[in-house]
Design an enzyme around this catalytic site. Structure first.
Site, PDB file in Angstrom:
ATOM      1  N   SER A 138      -5.440  -9.322  -2.605  1.00 58.73           N
ATOM      2  CA  SER A 138      -4.076  -9.420  -2.106  1.00 58.73           C
ATOM      3  C   SER A 138      -4.029 -10.406  -0.944  1.00 58.73           C
ATOM      4  O   SER A 138      -5.009 -10.550  -0.194  1.00 58.73           O
ATOM      5  CB  SER A 138      -3.571  -8.053  -1.634  1.00 58.73           C
ATOM      6  OG  SER A 138      -2.329  -8.158  -0.949  1.00 58.73           O
ATOM      7  N   TYR A 148      -4.676  -0.549   3.381  1.00 58.17           N
ATOM      8  CA  TYR A 148      -4.627  -1.326   2.140  1.00 58.17           C
ATOM      9  C   TYR A 148      -5.151  -2.739   2.373  1.00 58.17           C
ATOM     10  O   TYR A 148      -5.954  -3.262   1.597  1.00 58.17           O
ATOM     11  CB  TYR A 148      -3.189  -1.368   1.619  1.00 58.17           C
ATOM     12  CG  TYR A 148      -3.003  -2.133   0.330  1.00 58.17           C
ATOM     13  CD1 TYR A 148      -3.219  -1.513  -0.895  1.00 58.17           C
ATOM     14  CD2 TYR A 148      -2.589  -3.466   0.332  1.00 58.17           C
ATOM     15  CE1 TYR A 148      -3.051  -2.209  -2.086  1.00 58.17           C
ATOM     16  CE2 TYR A 148      -2.420  -4.164  -0.849  1.00 58.17           C
ATOM     17  CZ  TYR A 148      -2.651  -3.528  -2.047  1.00 58.17           C
ATOM     18  OH  TYR A 148      -2.488  -4.223  -3.223  1.00 58.17           O
TER      19      TYR A 148
END
Length: 278
Positions: A138, A148
């Site tokens: 990501s 995350y």
């Protein structure tokens, strides 16, 4: 005929990988938790693209299930030429929370499973002298927006480390760093989605096209679209203090207030978001 194994291959970016590869005539092994959805995806791809589609129902937060998928990658009689580590889970729990269940889940799915499956694929492919691994990370891995982002930073770093270990074997490893992608996971996100400017969104097909192109070129890191590459350049070159400040602005809407005074009982945390796509 080549074969690709895709984790989280029934929705979002994973489904886009499956469609793009099937259009090239690549046979598929789709891995996801929902058996019904796996069956429907397999039937559709076989009917529309004429490829063979094998399905594996597996929860990658369960170690025994990860080992079953690793065994499929190790099967010399049915070689896998491309592994796409795509499965993921949303983690928005504060780093100050006493409940670490969603952090545990995220690390199992997005770190440990990637490690085990990447190792299995790397060994098998290196023994044959060819193959490719794509790990979906990501753009958040370049920022400091919580758990995350930290897990995805591990994926980005791990992918480059694995690429180094596999140099000279004929096996390539590519970490893909998408930003905001229009998938059903984000569609369920309500207000959070509307807070992101429209120009930042991209389609899963664009992410997949860039990932496959960069994998074929042997690139260790793939950042799709010019706008994401520009953001990535800034994240890598701005002073770290500035990156942390921007990260704070991004994550402020979901950050819990730090505890004040003696610890009080914490209400149960909402269930962690589960998804097979990013």
């Amino acid at each position: 005929m080549a074969t690709a194994l895709i984790t989280g291959g029934t929705s979002g970016i994973g489904a886009a990988f499956a469609e793009a590869l099937a259009a090239r005539g690549v046979d598929l092994v789709l891995v996801a938790r929902d058996e019904g959805r796996l069956a429907r995806s397999a039937a559709r791809l076989t009917a529309t693209r004429g490829v063979a589609v094998e399905t594996l129902s597996a929860d990658l937060s369960v170690r025994a299930d990860v080992e079953r998928v690793a065994a499929r990658l190790d099967d010399a009689g049915r070689p896998v030429d491309l592994l796409v580590n795509n499965a993921g889970s949303g983690v928005r729990t504060s780093l100050l929370s006493r409940d670490v269940a969603s952090h545990d889940l995220g690390m199992d799915v997005m770190c440990r499973a990637v490690l085990v499956l990447g190792g299995a694929a790397g060994r098998s492919m290196a023994a044959r002298g060819s193959g490719a691994i794509i790990n979906v990370s990501s753009l958040q891995s370049l920022f400091t927006t919580g758990s995350y982002a930290a897990m995805k930073a591990w994926v980005t770093s791990y992918s480059q480390g694995l690429s180094v270990e596999l140099q000279g074997t004929g096996v390539t490893v590519t970490a893909v760093l998408p930003g905001w992608v229009r998938t059903e996971w984000h569609a369920r996100d309500g207000d959070r989605r509307t807070s992101v400017p429209g120009w930042l969104w991209t389609e899963p097909e664009a992410v997949v096209a860039a990932a496959l192109r960069d994998s074929e070129r042997g690139r260790a890191v793939s950042i799709p679209t010019r706008r994401y590459r520009a953001i990535g350049w800034l994240a890598r070159h701005l002073p770290r203090g500035a990156v942390r400040k921007v990260s704070g602005l991004i994550s402020s809407s979901r950050r819990d207030a730090p505890p004040a005074g003696p610890p009080a009982p914490e209400p149960p945390a909402p269930p962690a978001a589960r998804t097979e796509d990013y």
